[in-house]
Design a protein around this motif. Structure first.
Motif, PDB file in Angstrom:
ATOM      1  N   ALA A 173      -9.595  11.409  -0.418  1.00  0.00           N
ATOM      2  CA  ALA A 173      -8.292  10.740  -0.282  1.00  0.00           C
ATOM      3  C   ALA A 173      -7.316  11.255  -1.333  1.00  0.00           C
ATOM      4  CB  ALA A 173      -8.465   9.224  -0.400  1.00  0.00           C
ATOM      5  N   LEU A 226      -5.924  -3.460   4.386  1.00  0.00           N
ATOM      6  CA  LEU A 226      -5.746  -2.047   4.777  1.00  0.00           C
ATOM      7  C   LEU A 226      -6.619  -1.100   3.959  1.00  0.00           C
ATOM      8  CD1 LEU A 226      -4.440   0.338   6.197  1.00  0.00           C
ATOM      9  CD2 LEU A 226      -2.407   0.003   4.827  1.00  0.00           C
ATOM     10  N   ALA A 227      -6.627  -1.269   2.649  1.00  0.00           N
ATOM     11  CA  ALA A 227      -7.405  -0.355   1.803  1.00  0.00           C
ATOM     12  C   ALA A 227      -8.899  -0.475   2.123  1.00  0.00           C
ATOM     13  CB  ALA A 227      -7.153  -0.647   0.330  1.00  0.00           C
ATOM     14  N   GLY A 260      -9.197   4.153  -7.053  1.00  0.00           N
ATOM     15  CA  GLY A 260      -7.989   3.805  -6.297  1.00  0.00           C
ATOM     16  C   GLY A 260      -8.224   2.680  -5.297  1.00  0.00           C
ATOM     17  N   GLY A 261      -7.168   2.339  -4.587  1.00  0.00           N
ATOM     18  CA  GLY A 261      -7.223   1.246  -3.616  1.00  0.00           C
ATOM     19  C   GLY A 261      -8.337   1.441  -2.603  1.00  0.00           C
ATOM     20  N   VAL A 262      -8.371   2.603  -1.961  1.00  0.00           N
ATOM     21  CA  VAL A 262      -9.405   2.875  -0.963  1.00  0.00           C
ATOM     22  C   VAL A 262     -10.749   3.124  -1.643  1.00  0.00           C
ATOM     23  CG1 VAL A 262     -10.136   4.458   0.875  1.00  0.00           C
ATOM     24  CG2 VAL A 262      -7.717   3.848   0.647  1.00  0.00           C
ATOM     25  N   THR A 284     -15.423  10.201  -8.389  1.00  0.00           N
ATOM     26  CA  THR A 284     -14.500  10.867  -9.306  1.00  0.00           C
ATOM     27  C   THR A 284     -13.373   9.910  -9.686  1.00  0.00           C
ATOM     28  OG1 THR A 284     -12.976  11.775  -7.636  1.00  0.00           O
ATOM     29  CG2 THR A 284     -14.921  13.091  -8.144  1.00  0.00           C
ATOM     30  N   SER A 334     -10.472   9.416 -13.469  1.00  0.00           N
ATOM     31  CA  SER A 334     -10.226   9.830 -14.850  1.00  0.00           C
ATOM     32  C   SER A 334     -11.216   9.099 -15.759  1.00  0.00           C
ATOM     33  CB  SER A 334      -8.785   9.498 -15.245  1.00  0.00           C
ATOM     34  OG  SER A 334      -8.601   8.106 -15.160  1.00  0.00           O
ATOM     35  N   TYR A 337     -12.330  13.968 -13.045  1.00  0.00           N
ATOM     36  CA  TYR A 337     -11.670  15.075 -12.335  1.00  0.00           C
ATOM     37  C   TYR A 337     -10.689  15.835 -13.224  1.00  0.00           C
ATOM     38  CZ  TYR A 337      -7.478  12.134 -11.836  1.00  0.00           C
ATOM     39  OH  TYR A 337      -6.372  11.349 -12.089  1.00  0.00           O
ATOM     40  N   ASN A 355       0.840  -1.197   0.000  1.00  0.00           N
ATOM     41  CA  ASN A 355       0.000   0.000   0.000  1.00  0.00           C
ATOM     42  C   ASN A 355       0.876   1.248   0.000  1.00  0.00           C
ATOM     43  OD1 ASN A 355      -2.804  -1.181   0.469  1.00  0.00           O
ATOM     44  ND2 ASN A 355      -1.612  -2.166   2.074  1.00  0.00           N
ATOM     45  N   THR A 368      -9.683   0.984   5.583  1.00  0.00           N
ATOM     46  CA  THR A 368      -9.656   2.449   5.561  1.00  0.00           C
ATOM     47  C   THR A 368     -11.011   2.989   5.105  1.00  0.00           C
ATOM     48  OG1 THR A 368      -7.300   2.429   5.099  1.00  0.00           O
ATOM     49  CG2 THR A 368      -8.476   4.462   4.593  1.00  0.00           C
ATOM     50  N   LYS A 370       5.737   4.976   1.685  1.00  0.00           N
ATOM     51  CA  LYS A 370       6.086   6.151   2.496  1.00  0.00           C
ATOM     52  C   LYS A 370       7.052   5.775   3.621  1.00  0.00           C
ATOM     53  CE  LYS A 370       1.821   8.559   1.355  1.00  0.00           C
ATOM     54  NZ  LYS A 370       0.437   8.826   1.736  1.00  0.00           N
ATOM     55  N   ASN A 428     -11.137   5.302 -16.193  1.00  0.00           N
ATOM     56  CA  ASN A 428     -11.683   4.429 -15.143  1.00  0.00           C
ATOM     57  C   ASN A 428     -13.188   4.592 -14.934  1.00  0.00           C
ATOM     58  OD1 ASN A 428      -9.406   2.923 -14.272  1.00  0.00           O
ATOM     59  ND2 ASN A 428      -8.579   4.771 -13.317  1.00  0.00           N
TER      60      ASN A 428
HETATM   61  N1  LIG Z   1      -4.431   2.075   0.067  1.00  0.00           N
HETATM   62  C1  LIG Z   1      -4.501   2.110   1.383  1.00  0.00           C
HETATM   63  O1  LIG Z   1      -4.525   1.085   2.053  1.00  0.00           O
HETATM   64  C2  LIG Z   1      -4.575   3.431   2.114  1.00  0.00           C
HETATM   65  C3  LIG Z   1      -4.831   3.415   3.482  1.00  0.00           C
HETATM   66  C4  LIG Z   1      -4.905   4.616   4.173  1.00  0.00           C
HETATM   67  C5  LIG Z   1      -4.704   5.795   3.502  1.00  0.00           C
HETATM   68  N2  LIG Z   1      -4.444   5.780   2.161  1.00  0.00           N
HETATM   69  C6  LIG Z   1      -4.231   7.065   1.495  1.00  0.00           C
HETATM   70  O2  LIG Z   1      -5.324   7.313   0.641  1.00  0.00           O
HETATM   71  C7  LIG Z   1      -4.863   7.973  -0.530  1.00  0.00           C
HETATM   72  C8  LIG Z   1      -5.289   7.166  -1.745  1.00  0.00           C
HETATM   73  O3  LIG Z   1      -4.692   5.889  -1.656  1.00  0.00           O
HETATM   74  P1  LIG Z   1      -5.069   4.719  -2.654  1.00  0.00           P
HETATM   75  O4  LIG Z   1      -4.323   3.512  -2.241  1.00  0.00           O
HETATM   76  O5  LIG Z   1      -6.533   4.647  -2.782  1.00  0.00           O
HETATM   77  O6  LIG Z   1      -4.424   5.311  -3.968  1.00  0.00           O
HETATM   78  P2  LIG Z   1      -4.275   4.713  -5.437  1.00  0.00           P
HETATM   79  O7  LIG Z   1      -4.735   3.299  -5.510  1.00  0.00           O
HETATM   80  O8  LIG Z   1      -2.907   5.051  -5.864  1.00  0.00           O
HETATM   81  O9  LIG Z   1      -5.337   5.547  -6.272  1.00  0.00           O
HETATM   82  C9  LIG Z   1      -5.212   6.897  -6.445  1.00  0.00           C
HETATM   83  C10 LIG Z   1      -6.327   7.293  -7.392  1.00  0.00           C
HETATM   84  O10 LIG Z   1      -6.420   8.697  -7.310  1.00  0.00           O
HETATM   85  C11 LIG Z   1      -7.039   9.125  -8.467  1.00  0.00           C
HETATM   86  N3  LIG Z   1      -6.788  10.566  -8.544  1.00  0.00           N
HETATM   87  C12 LIG Z   1      -5.629  11.235  -8.697  1.00  0.00           C
HETATM   88  N4  LIG Z   1      -5.842  12.556  -8.652  1.00  0.00           N
HETATM   89  C13 LIG Z   1      -7.181  12.732  -8.444  1.00  0.00           C
HETATM   90  C14 LIG Z   1      -8.033  13.853  -8.304  1.00  0.00           C
HETATM   91  N5  LIG Z   1      -7.546  15.104  -8.363  1.00  0.00           N
HETATM   92  N6  LIG Z   1      -9.357  13.664  -8.088  1.00  0.00           N
HETATM   93  C15 LIG Z   1      -9.869  12.413  -8.026  1.00  0.00           C
HETATM   94  N7  LIG Z   1      -9.114  11.284  -8.157  1.00  0.00           N
HETATM   95  C16 LIG Z   1      -7.788  11.460  -8.370  1.00  0.00           C
HETATM   96  C17 LIG Z   1      -6.482   8.281  -9.566  1.00  0.00           C
HETATM   97  O11 LIG Z   1      -7.531   8.059 -10.484  1.00  0.00           O
HETATM   98  P3  LIG Z   1      -7.271   7.714 -12.035  1.00  0.00           P
HETATM   99  O12 LIG Z   1      -6.408   6.475 -12.022  1.00  0.00           O
HETATM  100  O13 LIG Z   1      -8.627   7.469 -12.591  1.00  0.00           O
HETATM  101  O14 LIG Z   1      -6.563   8.912 -12.603  1.00  0.00           O
HETATM  102  C18 LIG Z   1      -6.096   6.976  -8.841  1.00  0.00           C
HETATM  103  O15 LIG Z   1      -6.935   5.895  -9.213  1.00  0.00           O
HETATM  104  C19 LIG Z   1      -3.345   8.111  -0.379  1.00  0.00           C
HETATM  105  O16 LIG Z   1      -3.066   9.399   0.154  1.00  0.00           O
HETATM  106  C20 LIG Z   1      -2.993   7.063   0.645  1.00  0.00           C
HETATM  107  O17 LIG Z   1      -1.851   7.392   1.369  1.00  0.00           O
HETATM  108  C21 LIG Z   1      -4.390   4.636   1.454  1.00  0.00           C
END
Ligand SMILES: NC(=O)c1ccc[n+]([C@@H]2O[C@H](COP(=O)([O-])OP(=O)(O)OC[C@H]3O[C@@H](n4cnc5c(N)ncnc54)[C@H](OP(=O)(O)O)[C@@H]3O)[C@@H](O)[C@H]2O)c1
Length: 228
Positions: free
Chosen positions: A216, A130-131, A158-160, A178, A180, A198, A40, A134, A45, A183
């Motif tokens: 997120a 985790l995702a 995204g993951g979450v 939201t 792209s 977005y 994740n 969350t 980080k 997706n």
């Molecule tokens: N994954 C976890 O377990 C977890 C747990 C706790 C916290 N977090 C936090 O939550 C956040 C997201 O994590 P994630 O794992 O879900 O990320 P991820 O799987 O990398 O997905 C990020 C998504 O964000 C989208 N995106 C980028 N810019 C955007 C915008 N301006 N508006 C709307 N969507 C946008 C992208 O969409 P497109 O692909 O369609 O462009 C991408 O699918 C991070 O800050 C992470 O640290 C994650």
């Protein structure tokens, strides 16, 4: 056993496969033979020392990253009544602590594990900890999402976000998601009622009276979310 040890904080080149001792479980723990893990944003980080958790983990040698696992219980501690040897289990291990999941065997407090449903693979289970938690905590602990709510879920692909869309629909809320354009179909296929690209549209100009926002993305997206 084999494990991927983080030799120093930085890039992936510091993740090195080593042979180390198999963990010895405590009375409340289960020894899991790992079949799959997931990685994740927190892993990245911590590895690059960009999360506060890295400062806590800096004391450990060897330092083994990873928190999400799926596998098979091969030993159980004397106090463990909920699981038995041979159970297929998955869970998020010791977050925010030393998870040590990048390894063949992981010692896990029994309460951090659940029995893996038979209709999903170990890979799917390891990716659903985790995702997924969350997203669930956002709806069940920090906020209370209701069936009558209109919710805006950012980063829904995204993951979450992709778990959040499904959970929000399960609860019965009206879901605006939201992502792209690439997706859009994926997100709508998860059950979203409405989609916003977005990269093209400004959600803050389109939406109002939103009951709940799962934000997120961060930065100015947060302030705009408060606005709607
Ligand atoms: N994954 C976890 O377990 C977890 C747990 C706790 C916290 N977090 C936090 O939550 C956040 C997201 O994590 P994630 O794992 O879900 O990320 P991820 O799987 O990398 O997905 C990020 C998504 O964000 C989208 N995106 C980028 N810019 C955007 C915008 N301006 N508006 C709307 N969507 C946008 C992208 O969409 P497109 O692909 O369609 O462009 C991408 O699918 C991070 O800050 C992470 O640290 C994650």
């Amino acid at each position: 056993m084999k494990a991927i040890v983080l030799k120093q904080f930085g890039g992936t080149e510091f993740l090195i496969e080593e042979k180390i001792e198999k963990p010895i479980i405590k009375n409340n723990e289960v020894l899991v033979k790992v079949k799959a893990i997931s990685i994740n944003p927190v892993d990245v980080k911590v590895r690059s020392r960009k999360a506060p958790l890295a400062e806590i983990l800096a004391q450990y040698d060897p330092l083994i990253l990873g928190w999400d696992i799926s596998g098979v219980a091969v030993e159980t501690g004397s106090e463990v009544a909920s699981l038995k040897i041979g159970d297929e289990v998955f869970g998020m291990v010791n977050l925010a602590g030393h998870g040590k999941a990048y390894a063949e065997y992981v010692a896990v407090p029994a309460e951090h594990l659940a029995v893996k449903p038979e209709n999903i693979t170990h890979i799917e289970a390891a990716a659903s900890t985790l995702a997924a938690l969350t997203a669930w905590q956002a709806f069940d602990s920090y906020g209370k999402l209701r069936s009558t709510d209109k919710i805006l879920i950012h980063a829904a692909a995204g993951g979450v976000g992709h778990f959040a869309v499904q959970m929000a629909k399960h609860i019965g809320a009206y879901v605006i998601a939201t992502s792209s354009e690439a997706n859009r179909d994926f997100v709508m296929g998860l059950g979203a009622d409405q989609h916003i690209d977005y990269k093209v549209d400004h959600f803050e100009d389109i939406l109002h009276d939103i009951d709940f926002v799962l934000e997120a993305v961060g930065g100015e997206n947060f302030q705009k979310s408060v606005q709607v």
